[in-house]
Design a protein around this motif. Sequence first.
Motif, PDB file in Angstrom:
ATOM      1  N   GLY A 191       0.799  -1.214   0.000  1.00 37.91           N
ATOM      2  CA  GLY A 191       0.000   0.000   0.000  1.00 37.91           C
ATOM      3  C   GLY A 191       0.830   1.262   0.000  1.00 37.91           C
ATOM      4  O   GLY A 191       0.389   2.298   0.435  1.00 37.91           O
ATOM      5  N   LEU A 192       2.040   1.164  -0.428  1.00 34.27           N
ATOM      6  CA  LEU A 192       2.954   2.271  -0.215  1.00 34.27           C
ATOM      7  C   LEU A 192       3.712   2.652  -1.468  1.00 34.27           C
ATOM      8  O   LEU A 192       3.889   3.816  -1.768  1.00 34.27           O
ATOM      9  CB  LEU A 192       3.945   1.868   0.868  1.00 34.27           C
ATOM     10  CG  LEU A 192       4.799   2.947   1.479  1.00 34.27           C
ATOM     11  CD1 LEU A 192       3.920   3.927   2.212  1.00 34.27           C
ATOM     12  CD2 LEU A 192       5.772   2.328   2.441  1.00 34.27           C
ATOM     13  N   TYR A 249      16.725  14.202   5.979  1.00 37.59           N
ATOM     14  CA  TYR A 249      15.391  14.266   5.380  1.00 37.59           C
ATOM     15  C   TYR A 249      14.891  15.685   5.469  1.00 37.59           C
ATOM     16  O   TYR A 249      14.912  16.288   6.547  1.00 37.59           O
ATOM     17  CB  TYR A 249      14.442  13.323   6.125  1.00 37.59           C
ATOM     18  CG  TYR A 249      13.046  13.306   5.552  1.00 37.59           C
ATOM     19  CD1 TYR A 249      12.749  12.478   4.486  1.00 37.59           C
ATOM     20  CD2 TYR A 249      12.051  14.115   6.071  1.00 37.59           C
ATOM     21  CE1 TYR A 249      11.485  12.463   3.938  1.00 37.59           C
ATOM     22  CE2 TYR A 249      10.784  14.099   5.530  1.00 37.59           C
ATOM     23  CZ  TYR A 249      10.499  13.270   4.464  1.00 37.59           C
ATOM     24  OH  TYR A 249       9.245  13.257   3.923  1.00 37.59           O
ATOM     25  N   CYS A 270      -0.598   4.929   2.306  1.00 32.08           N
ATOM     26  CA  CYS A 270       0.503   5.319   3.181  1.00 32.08           C
ATOM     27  C   CYS A 270       1.525   6.168   2.430  1.00 32.08           C
ATOM     28  O   CYS A 270       1.663   6.076   1.209  1.00 32.08           O
ATOM     29  CB  CYS A 270       1.212   4.092   3.730  1.00 32.08           C
ATOM     30  SG  CYS A 270       0.145   3.076   4.742  1.00 32.08           S
ATOM     31  N   LYS A 271       2.206   6.970   3.188  1.00 28.78           N
ATOM     32  CA  LYS A 271       3.349   7.686   2.644  1.00 28.78           C
ATOM     33  C   LYS A 271       4.508   7.482   3.598  1.00 28.78           C
ATOM     34  O   LYS A 271       4.356   7.673   4.792  1.00 28.78           O
ATOM     35  CB  LYS A 271       3.036   9.175   2.509  1.00 28.78           C
ATOM     36  CG  LYS A 271       4.154   9.915   1.795  1.00 28.78           C
ATOM     37  CD  LYS A 271       3.802  11.338   1.505  1.00 28.78           C
ATOM     38  CE  LYS A 271       4.904  12.071   0.748  1.00 28.78           C
ATOM     39  NZ  LYS A 271       6.226  11.485   0.764  1.00 28.78           N
ATOM     40  N   PHE A 272       5.612   7.073   3.031  1.00 28.35           N
ATOM     41  CA  PHE A 272       6.759   6.764   3.881  1.00 28.35           C
ATOM     42  C   PHE A 272       7.641   7.990   3.987  1.00 28.35           C
ATOM     43  O   PHE A 272       7.899   8.683   3.013  1.00 28.35           O
ATOM     44  CB  PHE A 272       7.527   5.599   3.292  1.00 28.35           C
ATOM     45  CG  PHE A 272       8.678   5.156   4.133  1.00 28.35           C
ATOM     46  CD1 PHE A 272       8.474   4.352   5.245  1.00 28.35           C
ATOM     47  CD2 PHE A 272       9.968   5.555   3.832  1.00 28.35           C
ATOM     48  CE1 PHE A 272       9.535   3.951   6.022  1.00 28.35           C
ATOM     49  CE2 PHE A 272      11.032   5.145   4.608  1.00 28.35           C
ATOM     50  CZ  PHE A 272      10.815   4.346   5.703  1.00 28.35           C
ATOM     51  N   LYS A 273       8.069   8.229   5.220  1.00 26.08           N
ATOM     52  CA  LYS A 273       9.009   9.333   5.431  1.00 26.08           C
ATOM     53  C   LYS A 273      10.262   8.747   6.021  1.00 26.08           C
ATOM     54  O   LYS A 273      10.212   8.139   7.086  1.00 26.08           O
ATOM     55  CB  LYS A 273       8.424  10.334   6.423  1.00 26.08           C
ATOM     56  CG  LYS A 273       7.569  11.402   5.826  1.00 26.08           C
ATOM     57  CD  LYS A 273       7.222  12.388   6.932  1.00 26.08           C
ATOM     58  CE  LYS A 273       6.522  13.598   6.401  1.00 26.08           C
ATOM     59  NZ  LYS A 273       6.176  14.493   7.521  1.00 26.08           N
ATOM     60  N   CYS A 292      11.677   6.732   9.635  1.00 29.15           N
ATOM     61  CA  CYS A 292      10.930   5.707  10.345  1.00 29.15           C
ATOM     62  C   CYS A 292       9.468   6.034  10.498  1.00 29.15           C
ATOM     63  O   CYS A 292       8.800   5.523  11.382  1.00 29.15           O
ATOM     64  CB  CYS A 292      11.563   5.501  11.720  1.00 29.15           C
ATOM     65  SG  CYS A 292      13.344   5.468  11.617  1.00 29.15           S
ATOM     66  N   VAL A 320       5.648   6.298   8.929  1.00 22.17           N
ATOM     67  CA  VAL A 320       4.723   5.970   7.846  1.00 22.17           C
ATOM     68  C   VAL A 320       3.426   6.689   8.143  1.00 22.17           C
ATOM     69  O   VAL A 320       2.782   6.444   9.153  1.00 22.17           O
ATOM     70  CB  VAL A 320       4.483   4.454   7.754  1.00 22.17           C
ATOM     71  CG1 VAL A 320       3.693   4.135   6.506  1.00 22.17           C
ATOM     72  CG2 VAL A 320       5.786   3.699   7.761  1.00 22.17           C
TER      73      VAL A 320
END
Lengths: 541, 373
Positions: free
Chosen positions: A118-119, A203, B350-353, B356, B358
């Motif tokens: 889902g990502l 980041y 979801c979006k991952f950053k 760590c 999500v």
Amino acid sequence: MPGTILENLSGRKLSVLVAILFFSQLGCFLVGLIAPKPANSQGILATVCHNNKTAAKDMNYWVTRNCERIDLNHVEPGLTADDIVFVLQMPLSPEMDFSRWQQNLVGILQFDLLYQKGLNPVDFIVELTIDARLAFSDKKRTGGRTPWTYYAHSEEKRYMDCNIDLKNIKDPEGYPYNCSMVPLFELGSLYHDYYLLNIRLPYNEQQMKNVDLRKIQDVYLHLIHMNGGFTQVWVSLKTFFFPIIIGIMVWFWRRVHLLSRTPALLEYMLISLGGTLAFLDLPLEYLTLWFEMPYMLLLSDIRQGIFYAMLLSFWLVFAGEHMLIQDNGEKNSIKLYWKHLSTIVTGCLSLLVFDLCERGIQLVNPFYSIWVTPVGTNLALSFIILAGISASMYFIFLCYMIWRVFKNISIKRSVLPSMSQARRLHYEGIIYRFNFLMLATVICAAVTVISFILSQVAEGQNKWDENMELELSSALHTGVYGMWNVYICAMLMLYAPSHKQWPAEPICTEGEEVEFSRLPTDPTPNEISSLTSFASKASIE
Amino acid sequence: MRLTELSGRKSSAMQFFYYIVLSIFSINSTGAARRSPINGTWIRMGMMMDEKMQGDQGPPTCHTLPGLSPGQIRLCQLYMDHMNAVALGARQALSECKHQFENRRWNCSLLNDVNVFGPVITIASRESAFAHALASAGVSYAVSRACRDGQLASCGCSRMGRPKDLRKDWVWGGCGDNLEYGYKFTQNFVDVREKERKFKRGSKEQGRNLMNLHNNEAGRRAVIKKSKVTCKCHGVSGSCSLITCWQQLATFREIGDYLRDKYDGATEVRINRRGRLQLRDTRFRVPTAYDLVYMEDSPNYCIRDERVGSLGTQGRTCNRTSQDLDGCNLLCCGRGYNTLKSTIKERCHCKFKWCCEVECKTCVRSVDVHTCK
């Protein structure tokens, strides 16, 4: 007029010489067999450590492997990208230290990114922003190590292609992406005993830093270094050839100067070819054992480049001088070949500029890569394409010239039966030896190409054969290197002017005199080869 | 080890005779096994907790590690630092086994006995073949990985079994690949227990030994087979006049998938008089070193049978629409299933950053859960 040694040497002496050259060639190959393979790699798994954000602003803050570790699969909540630092200590085993014989170090990063449901898209390009810092440390004489000292630092961008083949995977959760390698640094000199690499992946959404990055499972660093054993063999080979080539050059030039004429173009070419080979053979690598010379990579590239450029030019001039057509009596000069030589000059210059762009800047910043930015990539590609075009132009020129030489020889050969027997035999011998040397050149070139292909194939395959202790790829390298040395030594020896004043005395016992210099319209007495004079004569006839 | 011999036809009388001889031997040797019981399997190390491996009292001694054979204890004493990796590999193998067999009749259920898998592993079945291969692959993988982590003193450069250093292998030229090291260590460590006891040639026990050795090798080879070769050019101007390649470890999931495929295509073999494995059915292809072999049919995993270690499929969830092994039809062995309606909340969009975080939305979905009767 004196001829070259090639034409005057008796068959027996020639065969002895060829045998000696062949055995030294064989020796080079055998020496390579005892050496380990030229380069080796070492994979190091990064230790994921806790980063002290405030302390990390100081460039002399180093995180070592004895740190507070983080398990990326089970992270505590609240952990951010700034809290993580990947620590890589080189070399892997603390009992080992780098040897200066290992010459240089290339570092490539491998990221294992995981697919999460889902990502993720299936196919994407990650723009990585890597904050890399490199430190060094040395062994103390008294035992122990010096503290980590700053070596280099840079924040670099890199691109990484990732994809996953979902068709063949039933349950992709936890499957890794197939990501491309990320070249990180290149050190031109491996002067210190230990190195430490700290990698941070900051980041930042505003600055688009690492926004595409996915879940990282592991970070590996693959180190490539030359093998000390191979360098030792290589340098000893150079040390062996260097005095020999210098000696042959001195002998050659002395012979040329003994003549009452100015040296011919081919002789100039030969002596400069010898000079570039001597420059290539100069064992500068010894200096790296005492001094830090990060420019060694660049220097060895330049040395090789000059040598190849000279070798290619020599072939052109060699073919041109044996065209068997003397347009007029005027002395040939390098200017005649400007069209052909310009291809070599363009090719080599563009490669040099490319090399300076990549390895030149790496002297200042070992993390630099020209391939990262689109402009840099285009620039690098255009230089390489330019070099490729010049190379193909060159080979078209060269093949055309060689074809003309052979055509002329075959035409002249048809005239041979009308000559007297002694002269015919002699001319046939000359043509035979000329062809022999052409053949040697072709063989050398073919062997080079084949051995490079072989060494790639041998390296690309995995050998799980325990008895395979012999290392063929280094033997191929030393063999090819020795071959070009032997080839050029042979050229210098065989094309040196002969001291035999044979045209003045009869060559055959039958008393038939071979008239070489007594041509009625003999032009200036500066041809170095009686083959060319034969050609002139034949064209007159 | 390869199966080079194909079976030749024998008369049925001869076969009958051998059957009797064989059964006598097998009775004898089970008696021998009872006299000197092997203390379960070393795979039990994978069930140890982390704390036990790195306890306050230092690492456990080799005699306290569970399931090691005498030869393995000797190797443990020589390579104490490798035992962490061995335990990790075994644990990884167990969880991978559970994952791979999640939706099958035998779901790699771990029982709390000396054999980890229960009596299943004592039957020379496909499942046992898979378990051996996976465990061997797990150790091989974990040792290779530990090598790259710098945890092991003897790996990295000096090869096993060679005089120490040899002038640092001529300034590292002789350094083998870590993968190779993992392979060789596992070859010693896992295979040693099969070589400790000599059985009568052609006996069932010897056959079992050969089968285990073959499957162990298949597991180790799976690690190598799935690794990727990557090359880098670093010659003049970065050209490929010099090229160096290395092996890139695959994830253990990929190795598990590969071995599961091998499990599905495993070959049935038997031991012949000369003490070699041969095909039971000559119409099949001779298995390579990468293939799994087994000697006995699997027990019926549909019904609960403590004796063979089968838990039965009652109460297992199944997929109603699937025609595959996880389908209700096959998994419940035709007994039918119960259906339960339930709603589940799951993360979606979801979006991952990095690193760590999500960011997800929560989606609610109603699903039918089917369980076997």
